[in-house]
Motif scaffolding. Structure first.
Motif, PDB file in Angstrom:
ATOM      1  N   VAL A 309      -6.854   9.165   1.851  1.00 39.43           N
ATOM      2  CA  VAL A 309      -5.495   8.230   1.827  1.00 39.43           C
ATOM      3  C   VAL A 309      -4.493   9.305   0.985  1.00 39.43           C
ATOM      4  O   VAL A 309      -4.945   9.507  -0.169  1.00 39.43           O
ATOM      5  N   ASP A 310      -3.257   9.272   1.610  1.00 44.43           N
ATOM      6  CA  ASP A 310      -2.381  10.087   0.730  1.00 44.43           C
ATOM      7  C   ASP A 310      -1.613   9.030  -0.213  1.00 44.43           C
ATOM      8  O   ASP A 310      -1.094   8.061   0.050  1.00 44.43           O
ATOM      9  N   ALA A 311      -1.567   9.424  -1.636  1.00 49.35           N
ATOM     10  CA  ALA A 311      -0.712   8.306  -2.353  1.00 49.35           C
ATOM     11  C   ALA A 311       0.473   7.994  -2.316  1.00 49.35           C
ATOM     12  O   ALA A 311       0.869   6.984  -2.310  1.00 49.35           O
ATOM     13  N   ASP A 312       1.356   9.225  -1.631  1.00 47.12           N
ATOM     14  CA  ASP A 312       2.838   8.996  -1.256  1.00 47.12           C
ATOM     15  C   ASP A 312       2.756   7.532  -0.161  1.00 47.12           C
ATOM     16  O   ASP A 312       3.660   6.818  -0.298  1.00 47.12           O
ATOM     17  N   VAL A 375      -5.991  -3.570  -0.858  1.00 39.47           N
ATOM     18  CA  VAL A 375      -6.916  -3.619   0.365  1.00 39.47           C
ATOM     19  C   VAL A 375      -6.090  -3.600   1.340  1.00 39.47           C
ATOM     20  O   VAL A 375      -6.530  -2.753   2.437  1.00 39.47           O
ATOM     21  N   ARG A 376      -4.967  -4.414   1.768  1.00 36.78           N
ATOM     22  CA  ARG A 376      -4.243  -4.242   3.004  1.00 36.78           C
ATOM     23  C   ARG A 376      -3.835  -2.822   3.112  1.00 36.78           C
ATOM     24  O   ARG A 376      -3.657  -2.216   4.111  1.00 36.78           O
ATOM     25  N   GLY A 377      -2.989  -2.441   2.047  1.00 40.53           N
ATOM     26  CA  GLY A 377      -2.374  -1.150   2.332  1.00 40.53           C
ATOM     27  C   GLY A 377      -3.158   0.159   2.789  1.00 40.53           C
ATOM     28  O   GLY A 377      -3.025   0.944   3.678  1.00 40.53           O
ATOM     29  N   VAL A 378      -4.359   0.062   1.999  1.00 36.69           N
ATOM     30  CA  VAL A 378      -5.500   1.310   2.455  1.00 36.69           C
ATOM     31  C   VAL A 378      -5.934   1.017   3.732  1.00 36.69           C
ATOM     32  O   VAL A 378      -6.149   2.042   4.566  1.00 36.69           O
ATOM     33  N   GLY A 379      -6.287  -0.346   4.014  1.00 36.85           N
ATOM     34  CA  GLY A 379      -6.681  -0.458   5.340  1.00 36.85           C
ATOM     35  C   GLY A 379      -5.817  -0.050   6.401  1.00 36.85           C
ATOM     36  O   GLY A 379      -6.110   0.697   7.357  1.00 36.85           O
ATOM     37  N   LEU A 381      -3.400   2.368   6.243  1.00 34.23           N
ATOM     38  CA  LEU A 381      -3.135   3.534   6.254  1.00 34.23           C
ATOM     39  C   LEU A 381      -4.502   4.027   7.070  1.00 34.23           C
ATOM     40  O   LEU A 381      -4.298   5.417   7.794  1.00 34.23           O
ATOM     41  N   ARG A 382      -5.678   3.595   6.808  1.00 33.60           N
ATOM     42  CA  ARG A 382      -6.911   4.399   7.494  1.00 33.60           C
ATOM     43  C   ARG A 382      -6.777   3.992   8.868  1.00 33.60           C
ATOM     44  O   ARG A 382      -7.268   4.952   9.718  1.00 33.60           O
ATOM     45  N   GLU A 383      -6.414   2.659   9.281  1.00 32.21           N
ATOM     46  CA  GLU A 383      -6.217   2.465  10.841  1.00 32.21           C
ATOM     47  C   GLU A 383      -5.163   3.339  11.406  1.00 32.21           C
ATOM     48  O   GLU A 383      -5.656   3.844  12.596  1.00 32.21           O
ATOM     49  N   ALA A 384      -4.282   3.881  10.847  1.00 33.71           N
ATOM     50  CA  ALA A 384      -3.160   4.398  11.366  1.00 33.71           C
ATOM     51  C   ALA A 384      -3.672   5.810  11.379  1.00 33.71           C
ATOM     52  O   ALA A 384      -3.145   6.618  12.385  1.00 33.71           O
ATOM     53  N   ALA A 385      -4.725   6.343  10.814  1.00 25.21           N
ATOM     54  CA  ALA A 385      -5.090   7.702  10.716  1.00 25.21           C
ATOM     55  C   ALA A 385      -5.703   8.181  12.068  1.00 25.21           C
ATOM     56  O   ALA A 385      -6.371   7.540  12.580  1.00 25.21           O
TER      57      ALA A 385
END
Ligand code: PMP
Length: 385
Positions: A309-312, A375-379, A381-385
């Motif tokens: 996950v990229d912080a930006d 939890v939502r944000g990281v989830g 971003l990982r789904e979109a990757a």
């Protein structure tokens, strides 16, 4: 207007405590005198208020005398005065400075400026937790060393440096030690005697005081003589000319008084909130890493990286949170943090670093909402990757 995000960026700055503002207001109203005016009551009243603030700060630091506190416009100026002022004052004795790779730019940049003018500079590395090795300080010191500058705690990862040990090393070698205590004053007890420092910088806006005021402690015994960097009316014992911002100085004093009185209880509460958030992250977000030292860390600091996950990108997802990727001071430059780089982590962990700074007015509900958002944000971003 949409609601403001939850404020979790207390290393960058803090809100002014309402009690601090109350203490300041009279000095914007009837008590508007110049503290250097010696001929009338306006000046005397301003001077009395300034001296009370100076005493409060001296007491909080364990300084021997209030006169050891020199007011400045903030920690940037205090750091510059300490470093440039010491290098100038001791130019005949030596030309070498020692600092660390994770210092704030207001320490690193004056050191590099001096290097560009012919001084010698050693920038010490830190270990993977962000700590400077006191033995490395001892090795770096030479006959030509005039100043060692190592921060008390870091503004990004919150790591607390082993300053008392570094102080002993410097004392043995007769070298002045400066510390940037900007993130520490009011957060942890400071005992100048124990730290063995000659110079210490602090800033009011990191401890619920106003922006635009800070101080440099300049030890009297053994005597530390700096060359002033501002020339003018000779205020602050000639070390920092310029009319004092009386309301800001009063606010600084009141902020310190409150922070010291409430320090233990606040540190406990803030650390509990931080631990609550970290437990939630660990339980619900796989591949989360905490950056910095696991125990030698400021109570409100939680610096995390999430695998992949990229912080930006994460910041863009976390619209309901005010958090940051680096320090506000250097966020004009898109480069990843020099502090995370210095820990020797992988590029992805460096680019993934998110700084969460919990403070006085945060509530458990806010921390739970921050947990939900992460939890939502990281989830997502990982789904979109
Ligand atoms: N040193 C440290 C460790 C800091 O965190 C900051 C503020 N980001 C400064 C110095 C500069 O302080 P000021 O904003 O008072 O100039």
């Amino acid at each position: 207007m949409s609601a403001l995000p939850i404020y979790l960026d207390h290393h960058s700055t803090t809100p002014v405590d309402p009690r601090v503002l109350e203490a300041m207001l009279p000095f914007y109203r009837g008590d508007f005198g110049n503290a250097a005016s010696r001929s009338h009551a306006y000046g005397w009243r301003a001077e009395t208020a300034v001296e009370m603030a100076r005493e409060e700060i001296a007491r909080a630091l364990g300084a021997a005398k209030p006169a050891e506190i020199v007011f400045t416009s903030g920690a940037t100026e205090a750091n510059n005065l300490a470093i440039l002022g010491a290098a100038d004052a001791l130019a005949e004795r030596g030309d070498h400075l020692v600092t660390s790779a994770i210092e704030h730019p207001s320490v690193l940049d004056p050191c590099r400026f001096l290097e560009s003018r012919g001084k010698r500079l050693t920038v010490l590395p830190v270990d993977a937790d962000g700590r400077v090795d006191p033995a490395a300080v001892a090795e770096a010191i030479t006959e030509r060393t005039v100043l060692v500058s190592i921060m008390l705690a870091n503004n990004e990862i919150g790591v607390i440096e082993p300053l008392a040990e570094i102080g002993r090393v410097c004392a043995e070698r007769g070298v002045w030690l400066h510390t940037d205590a900007t993130q520490v004053l009011g957060k942890l007890p400071i005992d100048l005697g124990e730290l063995g420092v000659a110079l210490l910088s602090a800033s009011a806006h990191k401890l619920y005081g106003p922006k635009g005021v800070g101080c440099l402690y300049v030890r009297r015994r053994p005597r530390v003589r700096l060359t002033p960097q501002l020339h003018g009316g000779g205020h602050e014992r000639g070390l920092r000319s310029g009319t004092l911002p009386v309301p800001l100085v009063v606010g600084f004093g009141e902020a310190v008084r409150i922070a010291v009185a409430e320090q233990q209880a606040e540190a406990k509460r803030v650390a509990e909130l931080r631990d609550r958030l970290w437990r939630r992250i660990q339980a619900e977000i796989p591949g989360a890493h905490r950056n910095g030292h696991p125990t030698e860390c400021l109570a409100g600091n939680l610096h995390v990286s999430f695998d992949g996950v990229d912080a930006d990108g994460l910041l863009a997802e976390l619209t309901e949170l005010a958090v940051s990727t680096g320090s506000a001071c250097s966020s004009a430059t898109p480069e990843p943090s020099h502090v995370l780089r210095a820990l020797g982590h992988s590029e992805s962990r460096v680019r993934g670093g998110l700084r969460i700074g919990i403070g006085r007015f945060n509530t458990p509900e806010e921390i739970d909402r921050a947990g939900d958002a992460l939890v939502r944000g990281v989830g997502r971003l990982r789904e979109a990757a």
